[in-house]
Design an enzyme around this catalytic site. Structure first.
Site, PDB file in Angstrom:
ATOM      1  N   MET A  30       0.852  -1.199   0.000  1.00 39.62           N
ATOM      2  CA  MET A  30       0.000   0.000   0.000  1.00 39.62           C
ATOM      3  C   MET A  30       0.887   1.248   0.000  1.00 39.62           C
ATOM      4  O   MET A  30       0.415   2.349   0.307  1.00 39.62           O
ATOM      5  CB  MET A  30      -0.941  -0.006   1.201  1.00 39.62           C
ATOM      6  CG  MET A  30      -1.925  -1.180   1.139  1.00 39.62           C
ATOM      7  SD  MET A  30      -3.514  -0.853   1.903  1.00 39.62           S
ATOM      8  CE  MET A  30      -3.026  -0.540   3.578  1.00 39.62           C
ATOM      9  N   HIS A  34       8.989   1.302   3.269  1.00 43.22           N
ATOM     10  CA  HIS A  34      10.103   1.349   4.219  1.00 43.22           C
ATOM     11  C   HIS A  34      10.919   0.075   4.025  1.00 43.22           C
ATOM     12  O   HIS A  34      10.632  -0.718   3.105  1.00 43.22           O
ATOM     13  CB  HIS A  34       9.603   1.509   5.655  1.00 43.22           C
ATOM     14  CG  HIS A  34       8.463   0.606   5.993  1.00 43.22           C
ATOM     15  ND1 HIS A  34       8.620  -0.752   6.147  1.00 43.22           N
ATOM     16  CD2 HIS A  34       7.135   0.853   6.165  1.00 43.22           C
ATOM     17  CE1 HIS A  34       7.454  -1.298   6.427  1.00 43.22           C
ATOM     18  NE2 HIS A  34       6.530  -0.348   6.433  1.00 43.22           N
ATOM     19  N   HIS A  37       9.384  -3.298   3.285  1.00 39.08           N
ATOM     20  CA  HIS A  37       8.922  -3.502   1.907  1.00 39.08           C
ATOM     21  C   HIS A  37      10.090  -3.790   0.963  1.00 39.08           C
ATOM     22  O   HIS A  37      10.009  -4.683   0.121  1.00 39.08           O
ATOM     23  CB  HIS A  37       8.216  -2.234   1.392  1.00 39.08           C
ATOM     24  CG  HIS A  37       6.945  -1.892   2.087  1.00 39.08           C
ATOM     25  ND1 HIS A  37       6.808  -0.752   2.842  1.00 39.08           N
ATOM     26  CD2 HIS A  37       5.751  -2.516   2.132  1.00 39.08           C
ATOM     27  CE1 HIS A  37       5.569  -0.681   3.316  1.00 39.08           C
ATOM     28  NE2 HIS A  37       4.916  -1.747   2.916  1.00 39.08           N
ATOM     29  N   GLN A  61     -10.412  -2.451   2.132  1.00 42.24           N
ATOM     30  CA  GLN A  61      -9.985  -3.105   3.369  1.00 42.24           C
ATOM     31  C   GLN A  61     -10.028  -2.174   4.580  1.00 42.24           C
ATOM     32  O   GLN A  61      -9.604  -2.553   5.671  1.00 42.24           O
ATOM     33  CB  GLN A  61      -8.598  -3.743   3.204  1.00 42.24           C
ATOM     34  CG  GLN A  61      -7.441  -2.778   3.061  1.00 42.24           C
ATOM     35  CD  GLN A  61      -6.156  -3.506   2.673  1.00 42.24           C
ATOM     36  OE1 GLN A  61      -6.006  -3.989   1.560  1.00 42.24           O
ATOM     37  NE2 GLN A  61      -5.196  -3.589   3.590  1.00 42.24           N
ATOM     38  N   LYS A 149       4.730  -9.979   9.224  1.00 44.37           N
ATOM     39  CA  LYS A 149       4.158  -9.068  10.222  1.00 44.37           C
ATOM     40  C   LYS A 149       2.637  -9.196  10.188  1.00 44.37           C
ATOM     41  O   LYS A 149       1.989  -9.171  11.217  1.00 44.37           O
ATOM     42  CB  LYS A 149       4.571  -7.628   9.943  1.00 44.37           C
ATOM     43  CG  LYS A 149       3.755  -6.642  10.744  1.00 44.37           C
ATOM     44  CD  LYS A 149       4.451  -5.337  10.949  1.00 44.37           C
ATOM     45  CE  LYS A 149       3.582  -4.387  11.728  1.00 44.37           C
ATOM     46  NZ  LYS A 149       2.470  -3.873  10.887  1.00 44.37           N
ATOM     47  N   ASP A 150       2.105  -9.325   8.963  1.00 43.57           N
ATOM     48  CA  ASP A 150       0.670  -9.558   8.804  1.00 43.57           C
ATOM     49  C   ASP A 150       0.465 -11.064   8.672  1.00 43.57           C
ATOM     50  O   ASP A 150       0.093 -11.573   7.614  1.00 43.57           O
ATOM     51  CB  ASP A 150       0.160  -8.807   7.573  1.00 43.57           C
ATOM     52  CG  ASP A 150       0.352  -7.316   7.723  1.00 43.57           C
ATOM     53  OD1 ASP A 150      -0.314  -6.708   8.566  1.00 43.57           O
ATOM     54  OD2 ASP A 150       1.219  -6.759   7.014  1.00 43.57           O
ATOM     55  N   VAL A 176      10.229  -7.516   9.875  1.00 49.34           N
ATOM     56  CA  VAL A 176      11.429  -6.676   9.984  1.00 49.34           C
ATOM     57  C   VAL A 176      11.220  -5.640  11.082  1.00 49.34           C
ATOM     58  O   VAL A 176      10.166  -4.996  11.151  1.00 49.34           O
ATOM     59  CB  VAL A 176      11.728  -5.955   8.639  1.00 49.34           C
ATOM     60  CG1 VAL A 176      13.017  -5.142   8.731  1.00 49.34           C
ATOM     61  CG2 VAL A 176      11.813  -6.965   7.500  1.00 49.34           C
ATOM     62  N   SER A 185       6.301  -0.477  10.125  1.00 48.16           N
ATOM     63  CA  SER A 185       4.942  -0.318   9.609  1.00 48.16           C
ATOM     64  C   SER A 185       4.805   1.095   9.061  1.00 48.16           C
ATOM     65  O   SER A 185       5.357   2.042   9.637  1.00 48.16           O
ATOM     66  CB  SER A 185       3.950  -0.507  10.769  1.00 48.16           C
ATOM     67  OG  SER A 185       2.685   0.009  10.404  1.00 48.16           O
ATOM     68  N   SER A 186       4.049   1.232   7.977  1.00 50.99           N
ATOM     69  CA  SER A 186       3.813   2.580   7.441  1.00 50.99           C
ATOM     70  C   SER A 186       3.094   3.434   8.477  1.00 50.99           C
ATOM     71  O   SER A 186       3.255   4.649   8.526  1.00 50.99           O
ATOM     72  CB  SER A 186       2.985   2.509   6.165  1.00 50.99           C
ATOM     73  OG  SER A 186       3.657   1.713   5.220  1.00 50.99           O
TER      74      SER A 186
HETATM   75  O1  PAF Z   1      -0.225  -5.804   3.482  1.00 50.80           O
HETATM   76  C1  PAF Z   1      -0.611  -4.842   2.780  1.00 50.80           C
HETATM   77  O2  PAF Z   1       0.089  -3.857   2.581  1.00 50.80           O
HETATM   78  C2  PAF Z   1      -1.988  -4.915   2.144  1.00 50.80           C
HETATM   79  O3  PAF Z   1      -2.913  -5.541   2.996  1.00 50.80           O
HETATM   80  C3  PAF Z   1      -1.989  -5.589   0.754  1.00 50.80           C
HETATM   81  C4  PAF Z   1      -1.568  -7.040   0.811  1.00 50.80           C
HETATM   82  C5  PAF Z   1      -1.052  -4.823  -0.176  1.00 50.80           C
HETATM   83  C6  PAF Z   1      -3.395  -5.540   0.160  1.00 50.80           C
HETATM   84  O4  PAF Z   1      -3.852  -4.236   0.018  1.00 50.80           O
END
Ligand code: PAF
Length: 284
Positions: A30, A34, A37, A61, A149-150, A176, A185-186
């Protein structure tokens, strides 16, 4: 690095690489990139011949009272970082490009998505599954890389891929952390210096639970209570959950613990949602 804004341009880009015999890895993001990513992008390069990142703040989402409008965005900075991390292309669609007028379909993965983050964010995982399924279909990638992380997101996407027979290999990449332990995290950009200091309670609580597990504590209720106590000690934080769950179904575990389990926490820190996790008992 190619900057692609339409679904058609991305399809042509992938078709070109596939025609030349090259495999394609996707890193969905998204934006407001950082190091976590760019690590995913570098890890993706080890999984395929070329890497494409998507940057799209996905409205489906976010709940109506969440931070979609103020989610941090930095297109120019993101492009520089993606290029530096070796991406061959970036897909930057608009909302209208991803969800043309009349779009009415949602992808729902049952059971796995109704608790933990799904408990307090009812539309969250349906929005994620919908956009990720669309990205997989648009890009036609061979492999996709997601951060641990997710952890719940990763487990749900793996299940979706399996259940819908999507021809994409899903690869998880370790969480990380900043030097002081804060999970990257953003949303950390929202935190004041004081809040950022308070946020360290999450990684510290998890590290303490990990230490207790290594020392032989096998009662999950003791470890849950420890996590909750550490978080409750921080006035600025409101607990969403502090759970110990199994790694496959993400269901709360009972003792005595045998194999590895996920310790996962989520809090609201004065309007900023923060999550963190660690796998207790994982080798290495
Ligand atoms: O983890 C994220 O940044 C978002 O949930 C994703 C997987 C890009 C979906 O929008």
């Amino acid at each position: 690095m190619e900057i692609l804004r339409s679904r058609e341009a991305v399809r042509r880009w992938t078709a070109g690489h596939h025609a030349a015999g090259r495999t394609v890895a996707l890193v969905p993001t998204m934006g407001f990139l950082h190091r976590a990513h760019t690590d995913l992008m570098r890890a993706a390069a080890a999984q395929a011949d070329v890497v494409i990142a998507s940057i799209f703040v996905n409205p489906t989402q976010f709940g109506p009272d969440e931070d979609f409008a103020r989610y941090p965005r930095d297109e120019a900075g993101d492009l520089e970082k993606a290029k530096g991390a070796g991406c061959a292309a970036v897909f930057l669609p608009t909302v209208a490009e991803m969800y043309p007028a009349g779009a009415a379909t949602r992808v729902h993965v049952d059971t796995l998505s109704t608790h933990l983050c799904g408990g307090s964010r009812p539309v969250f995982f349906d929005g994620i599954c919908t956009v990720v399924a669309k990205l997989f279909n648009i890009v036609g990638c061979d492999v996709a890389v997601f951060g641990e992380k997710d952890f719940q997101q990763l487990a749900i996407i793996r299940r979706m891929v399996r259940d819908l027979d999507l021809p994409v290999r899903v690869v998880g990449h370790p969480l990380v952390r900043e030097a002081d332990g804060l999970a990257m995290s953003s949303r950390n950009a929202y935190l004041s210096a004081e809040q950022r200091q308070d946020a360290l309670a999450l990684s510290q609580a998890l590290a303490e639970a990990d230490g207790r597990f290594r020392d032989g504590e096998r009662d999950p209720d003791v470890l849950r209570a420890l996590l909750k106590r550490r978080i409750a000690a921080v006035d600025s934080m409101t607990l969403d959950y502090a759970e110990l769950v199994d790694l496959e179904q993400l269901q709360p575990v009972r003792g005595p613990l045998e194999g590895p389990v996920l310790a996962a926490v989520a809090v609201d820190l004065q309007g900023t949602r923060l999550i963190d996790n660690t796998v207790l008992g994982r080798a290495g």
